[in-house]
Enzyme design. Structure first.
Site, short mmCIF file in Angstrom:
data_model
loop_
_atom_site.label_atom_id
_atom_site.label_comp_id
_atom_site.label_asym_id
_atom_site.label_seq_id
_atom_site.Cartn_x
_atom_site.Cartn_y
_atom_site.Cartn_z
N GLN A 97 0.86 -1.19 0.00
CA GLN A 97 0.00 0.00 0.00
C GLN A 97 0.90 1.24 0.00
OE1 GLN A 97 -2.42 1.43 3.41
NE2 GLN A 97 -4.17 1.32 2.02
N TYR A 184 -6.72 10.57 3.99
CA TYR A 184 -5.35 10.96 3.61
C TYR A 184 -5.36 11.78 2.31
CZ TYR A 184 -4.11 8.01 7.49
OH TYR A 184 -4.02 7.49 8.76
N ARG A 232 -7.46 2.04 -2.88
CA ARG A 232 -8.37 1.94 -1.73
C ARG A 232 -9.11 3.26 -1.54
NH1 ARG A 232 -8.01 -0.08 4.48
NH2 ARG A 232 -9.29 -1.89 4.06
N GLY A 321 -9.26 -7.18 8.55
CA GLY A 321 -8.15 -6.45 9.15
C GLY A 321 -7.81 -7.04 10.50
N ARG A 322 -8.43 -6.50 11.55
CA ARG A 322 -8.08 -6.89 12.92
C ARG A 322 -8.04 -8.40 13.16
NH1 ARG A 322 -12.36 -2.77 15.10
NH2 ARG A 322 -13.12 -3.38 13.04
C1 LIG Z 1 -4.08 -1.40 13.61
C2 LIG Z 1 -4.75 -0.93 12.35
C3 LIG Z 1 -4.00 -0.27 11.39
C4 LIG Z 1 -4.58 0.13 10.17
N1 LIG Z 1 -3.79 0.70 9.22
C5 LIG Z 1 -4.30 0.94 7.98
C6 LIG Z 1 -3.44 1.34 6.91
O1 LIG Z 1 -2.21 1.48 7.05
N2 LIG Z 1 -4.03 1.57 5.70
C7 LIG Z 1 -5.38 1.43 5.51
O2 LIG Z 1 -5.87 1.65 4.40
N3 LIG Z 1 -6.20 1.02 6.49
C8 LIG Z 1 -5.70 0.75 7.71
N4 LIG Z 1 -6.52 0.25 8.69
C9 LIG Z 1 -7.94 -0.09 8.38
C10 LIG Z 1 -8.07 -1.58 8.02
O3 LIG Z 1 -7.41 -1.87 6.80
C11 LIG Z 1 -9.55 -2.02 7.86
O4 LIG Z 1 -10.15 -1.32 6.81
C12 LIG Z 1 -10.34 -1.81 9.14
O5 LIG Z 1 -9.64 -2.28 10.28
C13 LIG Z 1 -11.69 -2.53 9.07
O6 LIG Z 1 -11.53 -3.92 8.93
P1 LIG Z 1 -11.67 -4.93 10.20
O7 LIG Z 1 -13.02 -4.60 10.84
O8 LIG Z 1 -11.67 -6.30 9.60
O9 LIG Z 1 -10.54 -4.67 11.12
C14 LIG Z 1 -5.97 -0.12 9.94
C15 LIG Z 1 -6.73 -0.75 10.94
C16 LIG Z 1 -6.14 -1.16 12.12
C17 LIG Z 1 -6.98 -1.89 13.14
#
Ligand SMILES: Cc1cc2nc3c(=O)[nH]c(=O)nc-3n(C[C@H](O)[C@H](O)[C@H](O)COP(=O)(O)O)c2cc1C
Length: 364
Positions: A97, A184, A232, A321-322
């Site tokens: 990314q 961003y 994204r 994600g998480r």
């Molecule tokens: C610790 C953490 C760091 C994240 N860093 C980014 C990132 O660098 N770039 C991005 O587009 N989204 C980032 N996100 C968003 C995740 O990619 C994702 O869209 C979001 O957590 C929702 O998905 P989930 O409910 O499965 O966690 C981050 C989320 C978390 C929890």
């Protein structure tokens, strides 16, 4: 019926399932260079059909947090080479990314301690950057007031994305995901409430607010091939002080249509739940109809809700994600209905191996 565990042809790249590891900043790159721990972390998660890495800044100007990795120096490329090799050795696929935070930064992170940059000179209210405090120690600092970019500077930022994309390919990545989401730089330009510029890159005209991101998509696609480029987005995002604005749905659907003609690897929407809560599932359907290529959705998925979206045709791939933080073998756990471990949010950002590479695979 398509399921999460089917293969998917991503513009010529064979994915072994439809589960994407969503990009997640983990802030472990103390010197902005990914290291052996990073390689271990991603290799442990290579069971995903596709890994999208944490955001990697395309330049020092694009950095908004301490300890995030970059993709603009030789040392960073060398570090990422070990990461992609480790993932490929496990049979996985991985996109980088590539990221510019725009106004969401602090002077202590910027070259020459200059102001960060954005479409207009308006700071994000109530938002903190992980930066240096006045005494030089790392800590949360309110983001600085940005300087409005001159139109003549935008090609330079596009060139930084092109260079980062070339670096990504040199480092062995299967492609790049342009970070156009979560408040961003690119979203700052697309958002009609924030981007009140009166030149060709802003204001009431939708085409003006889309110009910068589309020029960058085109330049990156020309450099490495459109099939290796994803993007994204987070329509209706309100985090990081992004305002609602008139013509919001039209703006995002126009972008979906414009991206549709470009033969990209995919479009990835980061905030499914927030969209449904704000404007309802109809918008996702409309976006789906407007964008003809592979669509990835992320946000609070479980196995059941992911299967439901694939079956309803709302998405082609689903990103978690998480759940990937504490479940390196997430795909196998979902496949076998094994229980999921809960990640410790205290170690999401920063630190070392703890909470990063020490979550075990499932054992009955
Ligand atoms: C610790 C953490 C760091 C994240 N860093 C980014 C990132 O660098 N770039 C991005 O587009 N989204 C980032 N996100 C968003 C995740 O990619 C994702 O869209 C979001 O957590 C929702 O998905 P989930 O409910 O499965 O966690 C981050 C989320 C978390 C929890």
């Amino acid at each position: 019926m398509s399921t999460l565990f089917d293969r998917h042809d991503l513009a010529g790249l064979a994915l072994r399932n439809r589960i994407v590891m969503a990009p997640m900043t983990r802030s472990r790159a103390v010197t902005t260079v990914p290291d052996a721990l990073t390689a271990t972390y991603y290799a442990q998660r290579a069971g995903a059909g596709l890994i999208v890495t944490e955001g990697a800044q395309v330049s020092e100007q694009g950095r908004g947090y301490l300890f995030t990795p970059g993709l603009h120096s030789k040392a960073q490329v060398a570090g990422w080479k070990d990461v992609t090799a480790a993932v490929h050795a496990e049979g996985g696929a991985i996109f980088a990314q590539i990221w510019h935070v725009g106004r969401l930064s602090h002077t202590s992170l910027q070259p020459g301690e200059r102001a960060p940059v954005g479409p207009v000179a308006r700071a994000a209210a109530g938002v903190q950057a992980f930066a240096f405090r006045e005494d030089g120690t790392p800590g949360q600092m309110p983001v600085s007031v940005p300087r409005a970019l001159a139109a003549a500077e935008l090609p330079g930022i596009t060139a930084d994305f092109v260079e980062a994309a070339r670096n990504a390919i040199e480092a062995g990545f299967d492609g790049v995901e342009i970070h156009g989401a979560n408040g961003y730089l690119f979203e700052q330009f697309v958002n009609g409430g924030l981007n009140t510029r009166d030149d060709a890159y802003g204001g009431a005209e939708i085409a003006n607010r889309l110009r910068f991101v589309l020029e960058t998509v085109d330049a990156v696609a020309a450099a490495i091939g459109s099939a290796r480029v994803g993007i994204r987005l987070s329509p209706f995002n309100r985090i990081f002080d992004m305002p609602a604005f008139e013509g919001e749905a039209e703006t995002w659907l126009a972008l979906a249509q414009a991206l549709s003609t470009r033969g990209l690897a995919y479009v990835h929407i980061s905030n499914r739940g927030a969209i449904v809560d704000t404007v309802g599932e109809d918008f996702l359907r409309a976006f789906r109809n407007a964008y003809g290529g592979t669509l990835v959705l992320a946000g609070n998925y479980t196995r059941d809700s992911a299967e439901a979206d694939l079956e309803a045709g709302l998405a082609d791939l689903v990103a978690f994600g998480r759940p990937f933080i504490a479940n390196p073998d997430l795909v196998e756990r979902l496949r076998n209905d094994w229980p999921l471990a809960e990640g410790d949010s205290a170690t999401f950002y920063g630190g070392g191996a703890a909470g990063y590479v020490d979550y075990p695979a499932y054992r009955a």
